[in-house]
Design an enzyme around this catalytic site. Structure first.
Site, PDB file in Angstrom:
ATOM      1  N   ASP A 145      -9.164 -35.541   1.182  1.00  0.00           N
ATOM      2  CA  ASP A 145      -8.183 -36.399   0.789  1.00  0.00           C
ATOM      3  C   ASP A 145      -8.264 -37.892   1.029  1.00  0.00           C
ATOM      4  O   ASP A 145      -7.337 -39.025   1.621  1.00  0.00           O
ATOM      5  CB  ASP A 145      -7.541 -35.886   1.544  1.00  0.00           C
ATOM      6  CG  ASP A 145      -7.593 -36.206   3.914  1.00  0.00           C
ATOM      7  OD1 ASP A 145      -8.762 -36.542   2.981  1.00  0.00           O
ATOM      8  OD2 ASP A 145      -6.773 -35.952   3.915  1.00  0.00           O
ATOM      9  N   CYS A 147     -12.610 -37.738   4.383  1.00  0.00           N
ATOM     10  CA  CYS A 147     -13.121 -37.129   4.530  1.00  0.00           C
ATOM     11  C   CYS A 147     -13.752 -37.332   5.586  1.00  0.00           C
ATOM     12  O   CYS A 147     -14.294 -36.525   6.778  1.00  0.00           O
ATOM     13  CB  CYS A 147     -14.026 -35.320   3.312  1.00  0.00           C
ATOM     14  SG  CYS A 147     -14.939 -36.923   2.251  1.00  0.00           S
ATOM     15  N   HIS A 156     -18.362 -35.967  -1.414  1.00  0.00           N
ATOM     16  CA  HIS A 156     -17.652 -35.646  -0.140  1.00  0.00           C
ATOM     17  C   HIS A 156     -18.724 -35.595   0.740  1.00  0.00           C
ATOM     18  O   HIS A 156     -19.339 -34.989   1.038  1.00  0.00           O
ATOM     19  CB  HIS A 156     -16.976 -34.041  -1.066  1.00  0.00           C
ATOM     20  CG  HIS A 156     -15.781 -33.992   0.439  1.00  0.00           C
ATOM     21  ND1 HIS A 156     -15.089 -33.865   0.799  1.00  0.00           N
ATOM     22  CD2 HIS A 156     -16.111 -32.993   1.059  1.00  0.00           C
ATOM     23  CE1 HIS A 156     -14.155 -32.917   1.365  1.00  0.00           C
ATOM     24  NE2 HIS A 156     -15.490 -31.962   1.413  1.00  0.00           N
ATOM     25  N   HIS A 177      -5.847 -47.777 -10.888  1.00  0.00           N
ATOM     26  CA  HIS A 177      -6.569 -46.376 -10.869  1.00  0.00           C
ATOM     27  C   HIS A 177      -6.821 -46.012  -9.778  1.00  0.00           C
ATOM     28  O   HIS A 177      -8.609 -45.733 -10.148  1.00  0.00           O
ATOM     29  CB  HIS A 177      -6.136 -45.949 -12.277  1.00  0.00           C
ATOM     30  CG  HIS A 177      -5.394 -45.859 -13.450  1.00  0.00           C
ATOM     31  ND1 HIS A 177      -5.571 -45.507 -14.753  1.00  0.00           N
ATOM     32  CD2 HIS A 177      -3.628 -46.998 -13.055  1.00  0.00           C
ATOM     33  CE1 HIS A 177      -4.286 -46.445 -15.585  1.00  0.00           C
ATOM     34  NE2 HIS A 177      -3.422 -47.395 -14.909  1.00  0.00           N
TER      35      HIS A 177
END
Length: 208
Positions: A13, A16, A120, A201
């Site tokens: 999200d 992490c 991540h 974006h």
């Protein structure tokens, strides 16, 4: 030493790193807002150390940026959190099997461990067995006089090498991404970051 090293998956999200640190330090995966605040305060309180050259942006801009839940953390944030908790943080990179150790020169007596796949962060823990509840996890390890945490390091390296062999990492220099907003494709994280800065974006998906 009884037990196995396990990878505790942290939700993807954009927070992490902070939630992985919260888990290994306090068994709490919801620490991101608080730890972002800790970092912003630390950076704002020492503008000489945390100058624009060091941060890559003006001090006040960085503080606003790191409080944004969409922004990712990295080396700067790990070094500050290591100091905040008074513990070493070892971050293992799956692609290279390298371990980046934060706080190692501070004489801290304990260490926690994270696993990084290129995009991540997850948490690493010692569990009595592969399927034991998270409540039984040991995430804080004593640093010995030789600067290691003993046999645990070998077990962690085995897990990291196994993940590397199974290619459970993202090669951020060469992977392909597509913007989820306008569907343009990119090669490598650098192109995607430039697109994000130009357009705002931030929804990217990996594709082959």
């Amino acid at each position: 030493m009884d037990g196995v090293i396990v990878r505790r998956v942290i939700p993807s999200d954009n927070s992490c790193l902070f939630n992985a640190v919260g888990f290994v330090m306090e068994h709490d995966q919801r620490k991101a807002p608080e730890l972002r605040q800790v970092i912003a305060v630390a950076v704002a309180s020492d503008p000489v150390k945390y100058n624009e050259a060091f941060l890559g942006k003006p001090n006040s801009d960085y503080c606003a940026w790191i409080l944004n839940p969409e922004k990712w953390g990295g080396a700067i944030e790990l070094s500050i959190l290591s100091e905040y908790y008074g513990r070493e943080i070892a971050a293992y990179d799956i692609q290279t099997t390298r371990c980046d150790l934060y706080g190692q020169s501070k004489g801290y007596g304990e260490r926690v461990m994270l696993l990084y796949d290129g995009l991540h962060y997850d948490a690493l823990a010692m569990s009595p067995s592969d399927n034991a509840p998270v409540d039984f996890d040991q995430t804080v390890f004593t640093v010995n006089s030789d600067g290691t945490i003993g046999p645990v390091e070998g077990l962690v390296l085995n897990l990291v090498k196994d993940a590397q062999r199974k290619r459970r990492f993202t090669d951020t220099a060469n992977f392909t991404l597509r913007c989820g907003v306008c569907q343009i494709g990119f090669v490598g994280s650098k192109e995607a970051v430039q697109h994000a800065q130009a357009t705002g974006h931030i929804n990217f998906q990996e594709y082959n």
